[in-house]
Design a protein around this motif. Structure first.
Motif, PDB file in Angstrom:
ATOM      1  N   LEU A 266       0.832  -1.209   0.000  1.00 46.56           N
ATOM      2  CA  LEU A 266       0.000   0.000   0.000  1.00 46.56           C
ATOM      3  C   LEU A 266       0.864   1.255   0.000  1.00 46.56           C
ATOM      4  CD1 LEU A 266      -2.603  -1.105   2.704  1.00 46.56           C
ATOM      5  CD2 LEU A 266      -3.017  -0.925   0.240  1.00 46.56           C
ATOM      6  N   HIS A 267       2.068   1.138   0.576  1.00 44.68           N
ATOM      7  CA  HIS A 267       2.997   2.271   0.639  1.00 44.68           C
ATOM      8  C   HIS A 267       4.420   1.717   0.722  1.00 44.68           C
ATOM      9  CE1 HIS A 267       5.060   5.891   2.165  1.00 44.68           C
ATOM     10  NE2 HIS A 267       4.033   6.565   1.675  1.00 44.68           N
ATOM     11  N   PRO A 268       5.385   2.336   0.026  1.00 47.61           N
ATOM     12  CA  PRO A 268       6.751   1.783   0.006  1.00 47.61           C
ATOM     13  C   PRO A 268       7.410   1.685   1.378  1.00 47.61           C
ATOM     14  CG  PRO A 268       6.638   3.943  -1.108  1.00 47.61           C
ATOM     15  CD  PRO A 268       5.244   3.492  -0.883  1.00 47.61           C
ATOM     16  N   LYS A 269       7.017   2.523   2.322  1.00 44.16           N
ATOM     17  CA  LYS A 269       7.655   2.532   3.641  1.00 44.16           C
ATOM     18  C   LYS A 269       7.177   1.389   4.551  1.00 44.16           C
ATOM     19  CE  LYS A 269       8.117   6.378   6.024  1.00 44.16           C
ATOM     20  NZ  LYS A 269       7.798   7.732   6.561  1.00 44.16           N
ATOM     21  N   TYR A 270       6.043   0.773   4.210  1.00 45.11           N
ATOM     22  CA  TYR A 270       5.454  -0.245   5.080  1.00 45.11           C
ATOM     23  C   TYR A 270       5.114  -1.497   4.296  1.00 45.11           C
ATOM     24  CZ  TYR A 270       5.146   3.493   8.507  1.00 45.11           C
ATOM     25  OH  TYR A 270       5.459   4.507   9.384  1.00 45.11           O
ATOM     26  N   ASN A 271       5.035  -2.633   5.009  1.00 46.21           N
ATOM     27  CA  ASN A 271       4.817  -3.925   4.339  1.00 46.21           C
ATOM     28  C   ASN A 271       3.347  -4.284   4.136  1.00 46.21           C
ATOM     29  OD1 ASN A 271       7.539  -4.567   3.988  1.00 46.21           O
ATOM     30  ND2 ASN A 271       7.719  -5.295   6.102  1.00 46.21           N
ATOM     31  N   TYR A 272       2.432  -3.438   4.580  1.00 47.87           N
ATOM     32  CA  TYR A 272       1.007  -3.740   4.432  1.00 47.87           C
ATOM     33  C   TYR A 272       0.630  -3.842   2.957  1.00 47.87           C
ATOM     34  CZ  TYR A 272       1.158  -2.185   9.269  1.00 47.87           C
ATOM     35  OH  TYR A 272       1.491  -2.040  10.594  1.00 47.87           O
ATOM     36  N   THR A 273      -0.210  -4.830   2.643  1.00 48.53           N
ATOM     37  CA  THR A 273      -0.529  -5.121   1.245  1.00 48.53           C
ATOM     38  C   THR A 273      -2.012  -4.931   0.927  1.00 48.53           C
ATOM     39  OG1 THR A 273      -0.974  -7.444   1.738  1.00 48.53           O
ATOM     40  CG2 THR A 273       1.310  -6.861   1.142  1.00 48.53           C
ATOM     41  N   VAL A 274      -2.299  -4.937  -0.368  1.00 46.58           N
ATOM     42  CA  VAL A 274      -3.683  -4.856  -0.849  1.00 46.58           C
ATOM     43  C   VAL A 274      -4.503  -6.016  -0.269  1.00 46.58           C
ATOM     44  CG1 VAL A 274      -5.149  -5.048  -2.907  1.00 46.58           C
ATOM     45  CG2 VAL A 274      -3.078  -3.613  -2.965  1.00 46.58           C
TER      46      VAL A 274
ATOM     47  N   LEU B 229      -2.298   1.671  10.641  1.00 51.81           N
ATOM     48  CA  LEU B 229      -1.472   2.774  10.141  1.00 51.81           C
ATOM     49  C   LEU B 229      -1.852   4.151  10.671  1.00 51.81           C
ATOM     50  CD1 LEU B 229      -0.346   2.210   6.454  1.00 51.81           C
ATOM     51  CD2 LEU B 229       1.027   3.019   8.361  1.00 51.81           C
ATOM     52  N   LEU B 230      -3.130   4.419  10.930  1.00 51.25           N
ATOM     53  CA  LEU B 230      -3.504   5.736  11.451  1.00 51.25           C
ATOM     54  C   LEU B 230      -2.839   5.976  12.800  1.00 51.25           C
ATOM     55  CD1 LEU B 230      -5.166   8.348  11.171  1.00 51.25           C
ATOM     56  CD2 LEU B 230      -7.060   7.160  12.310  1.00 51.25           C
ATOM     57  N   PHE B 231      -2.668   4.898  13.573  1.00 51.92           N
ATOM     58  CA  PHE B 231      -2.049   5.015  14.891  1.00 51.92           C
ATOM     59  C   PHE B 231      -0.518   4.982  14.815  1.00 51.92           C
ATOM     60  CE2 PHE B 231      -6.328   4.071  15.908  1.00 51.92           C
ATOM     61  CZ  PHE B 231      -6.560   4.416  17.232  1.00 51.92           C
ATOM     62  N   LEU B 232       0.009   4.413  13.743  1.00 47.91           N
ATOM     63  CA  LEU B 232       1.458   4.258  13.623  1.00 47.91           C
ATOM     64  C   LEU B 232       2.115   5.383  12.828  1.00 47.91           C
ATOM     65  CD1 LEU B 232       1.472   0.434  12.898  1.00 47.91           C
ATOM     66  CD2 LEU B 232       2.396   1.528  14.948  1.00 47.91           C
ATOM     67  N   ASP B 233       1.420   5.857  11.805  1.00 50.40           N
ATOM     68  CA  ASP B 233       1.978   6.904  10.944  1.00 50.40           C
ATOM     69  C   ASP B 233       0.813   7.588  10.229  1.00 50.40           C
ATOM     70  OD1 ASP B 233       3.352   8.486   9.112  1.00 50.40           O
ATOM     71  OD2 ASP B 233       4.940   7.000   8.817  1.00 50.40           O
ATOM     72  N   ALA B 234       0.254   8.593  10.880  1.00 51.82           N
ATOM     73  CA  ALA B 234      -0.986   9.208  10.395  1.00 51.82           C
ATOM     74  C   ALA B 234      -0.827   9.849   9.017  1.00 51.82           C
ATOM     75  CB  ALA B 234      -1.484  10.241  11.403  1.00 51.82           C
ATOM     76  N   ARG B 235       0.327  10.420   8.738  1.00 50.85           N
ATOM     77  CA  ARG B 235       0.524  11.076   7.426  1.00 50.85           C
ATOM     78  C   ARG B 235       0.519  10.055   6.287  1.00 50.85           C
ATOM     79  NH1 ARG B 235       3.463  13.923  11.099  1.00 50.85           N
ATOM     80  NH2 ARG B 235       3.121  16.188  11.172  1.00 50.85           N
ATOM     81  N   VAL B 236       1.169   8.923   6.510  1.00 49.47           N
ATOM     82  CA  VAL B 236       1.168   7.861   5.494  1.00 49.47           C
ATOM     83  C   VAL B 236      -0.249   7.312   5.315  1.00 49.47           C
ATOM     84  CG1 VAL B 236       1.923   5.492   5.022  1.00 49.47           C
ATOM     85  CG2 VAL B 236       3.598   7.222   5.671  1.00 49.47           C
ATOM     86  N   ALA B 237      -0.990   7.194   6.409  1.00 49.67           N
ATOM     87  CA  ALA B 237      -2.376   6.720   6.326  1.00 49.67           C
ATOM     88  C   ALA B 237      -3.197   7.617   5.408  1.00 49.67           C
ATOM     89  CB  ALA B 237      -3.001   6.664   7.721  1.00 49.67           C
ATOM     90  N   VAL B 238      -2.982   8.926   5.511  1.00 51.59           N
ATOM     91  CA  VAL B 238      -3.701   9.882   4.645  1.00 51.59           C
ATOM     92  C   VAL B 238      -3.301   9.672   3.183  1.00 51.59           C
ATOM     93  CG1 VAL B 238      -4.017  12.331   4.077  1.00 51.59           C
ATOM     94  CG2 VAL B 238      -4.000  11.606   6.465  1.00 51.59           C
ATOM     95  N   GLU B 239      -2.005   9.416   2.958  1.00 55.04           N
ATOM     96  CA  GLU B 239      -1.506   9.213   1.585  1.00 55.04           C
ATOM     97  C   GLU B 239      -2.176   8.025   0.908  1.00 55.04           C
ATOM     98  OE1 GLU B 239       2.760   9.115   0.774  1.00 55.04           O
ATOM     99  OE2 GLU B 239       3.080  10.260   2.617  1.00 55.04           O
ATOM    100  N   ILE B 240      -2.386   6.957   1.661  1.00 53.17           N
ATOM    101  CA  ILE B 240      -2.916   5.740   1.020  1.00 53.17           C
ATOM    102  C   ILE B 240      -4.444   5.636   1.104  1.00 53.17           C
ATOM    103  CG2 ILE B 240      -0.757   4.482   1.395  1.00 53.17           C
ATOM    104  CD1 ILE B 240      -2.181   2.914   3.607  1.00 53.17           C
ATOM    105  N   ALA B 241      -5.076   6.595   1.763  1.00 56.49           N
ATOM    106  CA  ALA B 241      -6.545   6.548   1.909  1.00 56.49           C
ATOM    107  C   ALA B 241      -7.272   6.421   0.564  1.00 56.49           C
ATOM    108  CB  ALA B 241      -7.041   7.762   2.687  1.00 56.49           C
ATOM    109  N   PRO B 242      -6.890   7.170  -0.496  1.00 57.45           N
ATOM    110  CA  PRO B 242      -7.603   7.029  -1.771  1.00 57.45           C
ATOM    111  C   PRO B 242      -7.527   5.613  -2.346  1.00 57.45           C
ATOM    112  CG  PRO B 242      -6.303   9.045  -1.758  1.00 57.45           C
ATOM    113  CD  PRO B 242      -5.891   8.270  -0.548  1.00 57.45           C
ATOM    114  N   GLU B 243      -6.355   4.977  -2.222  1.00 56.21           N
ATOM    115  CA  GLU B 243      -6.197   3.610  -2.734  1.00 56.21           C
ATOM    116  C   GLU B 243      -7.059   2.635  -1.928  1.00 56.21           C
ATOM    117  OE1 GLU B 243      -4.595   0.120  -4.689  1.00 56.21           O
ATOM    118  OE2 GLU B 243      -5.150   2.177  -5.231  1.00 56.21           O
ATOM    119  N   VAL B 244      -7.087   2.799  -0.605  1.00 60.11           N
ATOM    120  CA  VAL B 244      -7.902   1.926   0.249  1.00 60.11           C
ATOM    121  C   VAL B 244      -9.387   2.123  -0.072  1.00 60.11           C
ATOM    122  CG1 VAL B 244      -8.594   1.450   2.645  1.00 60.11           C
ATOM    123  CG2 VAL B 244      -6.181   1.803   2.091  1.00 60.11           C
TER     124      VAL B 244
END
Length: 521
Positions: free
Chosen positions: A441-449, A474-489
């Motif tokens: 979902l994001h290059p910095k983290y291992n979470y997947t589709v 992710l919202l609790f771990l890195d809120a800015r990255v969570a916002v970045e991937i919200a459209p894809e989710v």
């Protein structure tokens, strides 16, 4: 855990359920599992998402409560240590042993905490996680390279548990379904039904997705809504006087480099007598908590500036590198339900965290207080109370030895999928089924589709927030990255559930607005 299939179960208006539970946090889900494993028919209604409020915002500890021992509340500590051991035994994929280090700057403190924590170990008995011990200042620095060395007189190591709170909530909901229960999110209880004798005998509930209203008859009605118990009690008895005063706990999430260790820090006495923890969690460090009385319950509480400053300043005194606002990946606040103090001015840190059960004149059972660690005992006591009231036929509690969904021994903690436990093979099969599923979902983290799809298909996730706050953290771990991937989710959810572009855009707008509470500017 298919929502549409479970909705069909509650559509039978002729059925009288044994137990209906209001509230889908730790306490409500615990009660649902307890009731279902005893063989009762049980439905649970959560007006938002499972663990949306307090139960996803803890310090991520399964612990006896060292500070309650200092306050002399031995029965509470005994109960919590026993439950800590049972929880690790029944959900080993989520609960792990965590070493804590108390750095001391007075020789007396070394003696005091060594003795106190030895008592803590003795109270844990055969369910102990490991022995406490005094270590020299040299060893303290070796174990915790970031600790402030000036004036350091040594440290005390002890063991407690660490876990992922909302993941455990989801596993409890899955366990409930597997035992024939019916837990549903986005279902708002709008009224309590009473029989001819005036006894609470069911609920009126509204499906917030379809707008459909249901009337559910039940032998026992249990109010397990935490900070919101007063509003449900008013539905039962309109003259009910409010009894819960919320206490806010705030946590900051920092990079693991601020700890540089697998040890957690416990600061037993801060300026105002509170305990502060810095705990490794999912490759980050959670620092907290505060204890601030708030006037009213909120679904999305916000950290106060004074709480943020308190945590940064206190942590900075014990760390070589003082954390600053720019270092905070996420800030989250949760409200604990405390029975309102009788005397004005009594601070929340002096109020016992033991749970309390109230029975209304209409025999609705309300459970409040307590903490994640003791959720199972709280549930047992609540269902036992319904039995004592003559609402249910007597059946024995079996959850002491009940393996929670996902149960798996010795998980590989280096694999971020470890939280899925026994579901890992199915999740990996999903990734292998289509290259797109294995994409990050994001290059910095291992979470997947695949994890998003899994949350939708198997864990009743319905929104971007459900996934990024409580399924994938992710919202609790890195809120800015969570916002970045919200459209894809949002796009993945829309594809799975058949929503249009307007729904995607609204979801992204809502999540972006929500995330502002988690980001420090």
């Amino acid at each position: 855990m298919k929502r549409n299939e479970l909705i069909k179960q509650i559509s039978d208006t002729t059925k009288t359920w044994d137990v209906v539970i209001v509230g889908g946090g730790a306490t409500g889900l615990g009660c649902a599992v307890d009731a279902a494993t005893r063989g009762y028919s049980v439905a649970l209604f959560e007006w938002e998402d499972f663990a949306k409020a307090t139960s996803s915002r803890s310090t991520k500890l399964v612990h006896g409560g060292v500070r309650y021992l200092a306050q002399g509340d031995v029965p509470l500590v005994l109960e919590a240590l026993h439950e800590r051991g049972l929880l690790k035994k029944n959900a080993p994929h989520l609960v792990k042993d965590q070493c804590f280090l108390i750095p001391n700057y007075r020789h007396w403190d070394n003696f005091l905490y060594t003795v106190g924590l030895t008592v803590y170990d003795i109270l844990a008995g055969r369910l102990s996680f490991g022995r406490s011990k005094y270590i020299s200042s040299k060893k303290t620095v070796e174990y915790l390279p970031i600790v402030q060395e000036k004036g350091l007189k040594g440290g005390v190591v002890y063991h407690d548990g660490q876990f992922d709170d909302s993941r455990l909530a989801i596993n409890l909901a899955q366990s409930c379904v597997e035992k024939g229960g019916c837990p549903l999110n986005r279902m708002q209880v709008v009224g309590i039904l009473h029989n001819a004798a005036g006894v609470a005998a069911g609920v009126k509930v509204k499906d917030l997705l379809s707008g459909q209203l249901y009337e559910m008859k039940a032998k026992a009605v249990i109010n397990a809504t935490g900070i919101f118990v007063d509003s449900i009690m008013e539905m039962d008895v309109p003259t009910h006087e409010h009894m819960v005063k919320p206490s806010q706990g705030v946590h900051l999430v920092l990079d693991r480099s601020f700890l540089q260790s697998d040890y957690a820090i416990m600061i037993p006495k801060t300026d105002d007598g509170r305990v502060l923890f810095a705990v490794p969690w999912h490759d980050k460090v959670v620092v907290g908590t505060t204890d601030t009385v708030r006037e009213k319950p909120e679904l999305e509480p916000q950290a106060l500036e004074k709480e943020i400053e308190f945590i940064l300043n206190t942590a900075g005194r014990y760390m070589k590198r003082k954390p600053e606002r720019k270092d905070v990946f996420s800030v989250f606040a949760g409200l604990r339900p405390l029975a309102a103090p009788k005397k004005e001015g009594k601070s929340t840190k002096e109020i016992s965290r033991s749970h309390k059960i109230f029975v209304s004149r209409n025999k609705m059972v309300t459970i409040t207080g307590g903490k994640w660690t003791t959720y199972r005992k709280m549930a047992e006591d609540t269902i036992d109370k319904a039995i004592d009231l003559g609402l249910l036929e007597k059946r024995k509690c079996v959850t002491k030895d009940f393996k929670i969904h996902g149960y798996q021994l010795n998980p590989d903690l280096k694999d971020h999928l470890y939280i899925y436990g026994s579901d890992i093979p199915a999740l990996k099969a999903l990734m292998a089924s289509d290259p797109a599923m294995a994409e990050k979902l994001h290059p910095k983290y291992n979470y997947t589709v695949a994890e998003v799809v899994w949350a939708i298909r198997e864990e009743m996730a319905l929104t971007v927030e459900d996934i990024l706050a409580r399924r994938v953290r992710l919202l609790f771990l890195d809120a800015r990255v969570a916002v970045e991937i919200a459209p894809e989710v949002a796009r993945i959810i829309a594809q799975e559930l058949g929503y249009n572009q307007a729904w995607i855009e609204e979801q992204v707008r809502e999540f972006t607005a929500l995330s502002k509470h988690y980001i420090l500017e």
